[in-house]
Design a protein around this motif. Structure first.
Motif, PDB file in Angstrom:
ATOM      1  N   VAL A   1     -13.376  46.200  10.013  1.00  0.00           N
ATOM      2  CA  VAL A   1     -12.019  45.767   9.699  1.00  0.00           C
ATOM      3  C   VAL A   1     -11.939  44.239   9.756  1.00  0.00           C
ATOM      4  O   VAL A   1     -12.339  43.616  10.743  1.00  0.00           O
ATOM      5  N   HIS A   2     -11.440  43.640   8.695  1.00  0.00           N
ATOM      6  CA  HIS A   2     -11.250  42.200   8.629  1.00  0.00           C
ATOM      7  C   HIS A   2      -9.770  41.900   8.419  1.00  0.00           C
ATOM      8  O   HIS A   2      -9.023  42.746   7.936  1.00  0.00           O
ATOM      9  N   GLN A   3      -9.371  40.679   8.774  1.00  0.00           N
ATOM     10  CA  GLN A   3      -8.003  40.247   8.535  1.00  0.00           C
ATOM     11  C   GLN A   3      -7.971  39.288   7.353  1.00  0.00           C
ATOM     12  O   GLN A   3      -8.843  38.429   7.213  1.00  0.00           O
ATOM     13  N   PHE A   4      -6.976  39.453   6.496  1.00  0.00           N
ATOM     14  CA  PHE A   4      -6.823  38.601   5.329  1.00  0.00           C
ATOM     15  C   PHE A   4      -5.406  38.051   5.283  1.00  0.00           C
ATOM     16  O   PHE A   4      -4.457  38.753   5.598  1.00  0.00           O
ATOM     17  N   GLY A   5      -5.253  36.815   4.881  1.00  0.00           N
ATOM     18  CA  GLY A   5      -3.921  36.241   4.765  1.00  0.00           C
ATOM     19  C   GLY A   5      -3.987  34.761   4.501  1.00  0.00           C
ATOM     20  O   GLY A   5      -5.044  34.133   4.617  1.00  0.00           O
ATOM     21  N   PRO A   6      -2.873  34.165   4.142  1.00  0.00           N
ATOM     22  CA  PRO A   6      -2.845  32.733   3.826  1.00  0.00           C
ATOM     23  C   PRO A   6      -2.890  31.873   5.076  1.00  0.00           C
ATOM     24  O   PRO A   6      -2.592  32.332   6.186  1.00  0.00           O
ATOM     25  N   ASN A   7      -3.282  30.627   4.884  1.00  0.00           N
ATOM     26  CA  ASN A   7      -3.231  29.659   5.973  1.00  0.00           C
ATOM     27  C   ASN A   7      -1.775  29.278   6.236  1.00  0.00           C
ATOM     28  O   ASN A   7      -0.868  29.607   5.465  1.00  0.00           O
ATOM     29  N   ALA A   8      -1.558  28.585   7.343  1.00  0.00           N
ATOM     30  CA  ALA A   8      -0.229  28.039   7.604  1.00  0.00           C
ATOM     31  C   ALA A   8       0.113  27.006   6.529  1.00  0.00           C
ATOM     32  O   ALA A   8      -0.762  26.507   5.819  1.00  0.00           O
ATOM     33  N   VAL A   9       1.371  26.674   6.419  1.00  0.00           N
ATOM     34  CA  VAL A   9       1.846  25.767   5.371  1.00  0.00           C
ATOM     35  C   VAL A   9       2.276  24.439   5.982  1.00  0.00           C
ATOM     36  O   VAL A   9       2.998  24.410   6.983  1.00  0.00           O
ATOM     37  N   LEU A  10       1.810  23.345   5.398  1.00  0.00           N
ATOM     38  CA  LEU A  10       2.245  22.007   5.795  1.00  0.00           C
ATOM     39  C   LEU A  10       3.283  21.519   4.790  1.00  0.00           C
ATOM     40  O   LEU A  10       2.976  21.319   3.613  1.00  0.00           O
ATOM     41  N   LYS A  11       4.518  21.346   5.271  1.00  0.00           N
ATOM     42  CA  LYS A  11       5.605  20.914   4.396  1.00  0.00           C
ATOM     43  C   LYS A  11       5.973  19.462   4.684  1.00  0.00           C
ATOM     44  O   LYS A  11       6.218  19.100   5.846  1.00  0.00           O
ATOM     45  N   PRO A  12       6.004  18.601   3.642  1.00  0.00           N
ATOM     46  CA  PRO A  12       6.454  17.219   3.872  1.00  0.00           C
ATOM     47  C   PRO A  12       7.941  17.184   4.170  1.00  0.00           C
ATOM     48  O   PRO A  12       8.741  17.799   3.459  1.00  0.00           O
ATOM     49  N   ILE A  13       8.335  16.510   5.249  1.00  0.00           N
ATOM     50  CA  ILE A  13       9.749  16.450   5.621  1.00  0.00           C
ATOM     51  C   ILE A  13      10.269  15.014   5.663  1.00  0.00           C
ATOM     52  O   ILE A  13      11.470  14.801   5.781  1.00  0.00           O
ATOM     53  N   LEU A  14       9.377  14.033   5.578  1.00  0.00           N
ATOM     54  CA  LEU A  14       9.802  12.636   5.594  1.00  0.00           C
ATOM     55  C   LEU A  14       8.781  11.799   4.841  1.00  0.00           C
ATOM     56  O   LEU A  14       7.584  11.910   5.095  1.00  0.00           O
ATOM     57  N   SER A  15       9.273  10.971   3.902  1.00  0.00           N
ATOM     58  CA  SER A  15       8.390  10.138   3.085  1.00  0.00           C
ATOM     59  C   SER A  15       8.454   8.680   3.523  1.00  0.00           C
ATOM     60  O   SER A  15       9.258   8.316   4.390  1.00  0.00           O
ATOM     61  N   ASP A  16       7.604   7.867   2.900  1.00  0.00           N
ATOM     62  CA  ASP A  16       7.571   6.418   3.146  1.00  0.00           C
ATOM     63  C   ASP A  16       7.381   6.091   4.623  1.00  0.00           C
ATOM     64  O   ASP A  16       8.072   5.246   5.186  1.00  0.00           O
TER      65      ASP A  16
ATOM     66  N   ALA B   1       0.828  -1.206   0.000  1.00  0.00           N
ATOM     67  CA  ALA B   1       0.000   0.000   0.000  1.00  0.00           C
ATOM     68  C   ALA B   1       0.864   1.258   0.000  1.00  0.00           C
ATOM     69  O   ALA B   1       1.991   1.262   0.492  1.00  0.00           O
ATOM     70  N   ARG B   2       0.326   2.316  -0.551  1.00  0.00           N
ATOM     71  CA  ARG B   2       1.025   3.605  -0.581  1.00  0.00           C
ATOM     72  C   ARG B   2       1.291   4.090   0.841  1.00  0.00           C
ATOM     73  O   ARG B   2       0.442   3.961   1.730  1.00  0.00           O
ATOM     74  N   LYS B   3       2.479   4.633   1.071  1.00  0.00           N
ATOM     75  CA  LYS B   3       2.882   5.073   2.403  1.00  0.00           C
ATOM     76  C   LYS B   3       2.442   6.518   2.674  1.00  0.00           C
ATOM     77  O   LYS B   3       2.102   7.273   1.769  1.00  0.00           O
ATOM     78  N   GLY B   4       2.482   6.866   3.952  1.00  0.00           N
ATOM     79  CA  GLY B   4       2.177   8.223   4.353  1.00  0.00           C
ATOM     80  C   GLY B   4       3.424   9.078   4.425  1.00  0.00           C
ATOM     81  O   GLY B   4       4.528   8.660   4.036  1.00  0.00           O
ATOM     82  N   LYS B   5       3.275  10.294   4.948  1.00  0.00           N
ATOM     83  CA  LYS B   5       4.392  11.227   5.082  1.00  0.00           C
ATOM     84  C   LYS B   5       4.299  11.952   6.417  1.00  0.00           C
ATOM     85  O   LYS B   5       3.249  11.993   7.053  1.00  0.00           O
ATOM     86  N   LEU B   6       5.428  12.518   6.825  1.00  0.00           N
ATOM     87  CA  LEU B   6       5.479  13.361   8.009  1.00  0.00           C
ATOM     88  C   LEU B   6       5.548  14.807   7.546  1.00  0.00           C
ATOM     89  O   LEU B   6       6.375  15.155   6.694  1.00  0.00           O
ATOM     90  N   PHE B   7       4.671  15.651   8.113  1.00  0.00           N
ATOM     91  CA  PHE B   7       4.595  17.050   7.716  1.00  0.00           C
ATOM     92  C   PHE B   7       4.957  17.958   8.887  1.00  0.00           C
ATOM     93  O   PHE B   7       4.762  17.596  10.053  1.00  0.00           O
ATOM     94  N   ARG B   8       5.462  19.143   8.564  1.00  0.00           N
ATOM     95  CA  ARG B   8       5.721  20.170   9.557  1.00  0.00           C
ATOM     96  C   ARG B   8       4.876  21.392   9.210  1.00  0.00           C
ATOM     97  O   ARG B   8       4.859  21.845   8.067  1.00  0.00           O
ATOM     98  N   MET B   9       4.185  21.907  10.214  1.00  0.00           N
ATOM     99  CA  MET B   9       3.359  23.085   9.984  1.00  0.00           C
ATOM    100  C   MET B   9       4.146  24.336  10.318  1.00  0.00           C
ATOM    101  O   MET B   9       4.570  24.536  11.460  1.00  0.00           O
TER     102      MET B   9
END
Length: 228
Positions: free
Chosen positions: A203-218, A179-187
């Motif tokens: 007044v409202h706040q606008f901006g991007p969400n936090a980013v989830l970066k893959p740091i470890l595969s398989d 089966a396909r493996k998962g990954k470890l992400f860092r926010m």
């Protein structure tokens, strides 16, 4: 799933002096009592929030977040709307909860006034897996849309010594070696949000969400994460 209280152990050094051994000193056997019958289908990820003085945990299959106050014996329950793998304390009275492909924020400060007007707390999305970790779904007559990988969800996660949230995905067929493996992400935290006034002067706040970066595969199954 049930939460229990246990009487504390008394600690003492062994006769050699090192290393310390955990042993009961001249006392009775520890007692265990029921603190909360949470009715969880699959209770996981218990974590003590020292600032809020609460025990947070999730019901994966029940799709709920629980927050238990041992002083009052009250437990706040938040309907997450999807399977949730883990919870970690965040800022102020907030926690982060990892769901299927998103990380949600729940702000318990809203308990006092009720974020929906009926006393229920609403999860708010703060991050999601990148598009590369999604799959396209064909819509006849429309452009394809992205959806989470079938059979995948977030499982365990913890904050590292720098306070960054690390969380891993898992395949529900993880016992299948093919089966396909998962990954470890860092926010990673998003950049500061800008402010913009709308036509009504609010007044409202606008901006991007936090980013989830893959740091470890398989990764077969992220679980029991800890820092030494």
């Amino acid at each position: 799933c049930e939460v229990f209280f246990s009487s504390p152990l008394t600690m003492a050094d062994d006769k050699e002096g090192s290393p310390m051994k955990r042993q009961r000193v001249g006392g009775a056997a520890p007692t265990v009592s029921l603190a909360l019958d949470s009715k969880c289908i699959l209770g996981e990820s218990p974590v003590w929030d020292a600032k809020m003085r609460r025990l947070h945990f999730v019901d994966i299959n029940g799709k709920r977040l629980h927050s238990f106050d041992p002083k009052t014996s009250k437990c706040s329950t938040v309907e997450m709307g999807e399977e949730v793998g883990c919870v970690v304390p965040y800022k102020k009275q907030r926690v982060l909860v990892a769901g299927v492909s998103q990380v949600w924020q729940v702000d318990f400060a809203g308990e006092k006034k009720g974020q929906t007007g009926d006393g229920k707390l609403l999860p708010c999305e703060v991050a999601s897996v990148p598009d590369s970790e999604m799959e396209a779904m064909d819509n006849p007559g429309e452009d394809p849309t992205l959806q989470p990988l079938a059979g995948f969800r977030f499982n365990d996660g913890k904050c590292d010594p720098k306070g960054r949230f690390l969380v891993g995905t898992m395949n529900k067929d993880w016992r299948d070696a093919k089966a396909r493996k998962g990954k470890l992400f860092r926010m990673d935290e998003p950049p500061p949000w800008g402010k913009e006034a709308d036509l009504d002067g609010i007044v409202h706040q606008f901006g991007p969400n936090a980013v989830l970066k893959p740091i470890l595969s398989d990764v077969t199954l992220s679980n029991g994460m800890a820092w030494g």
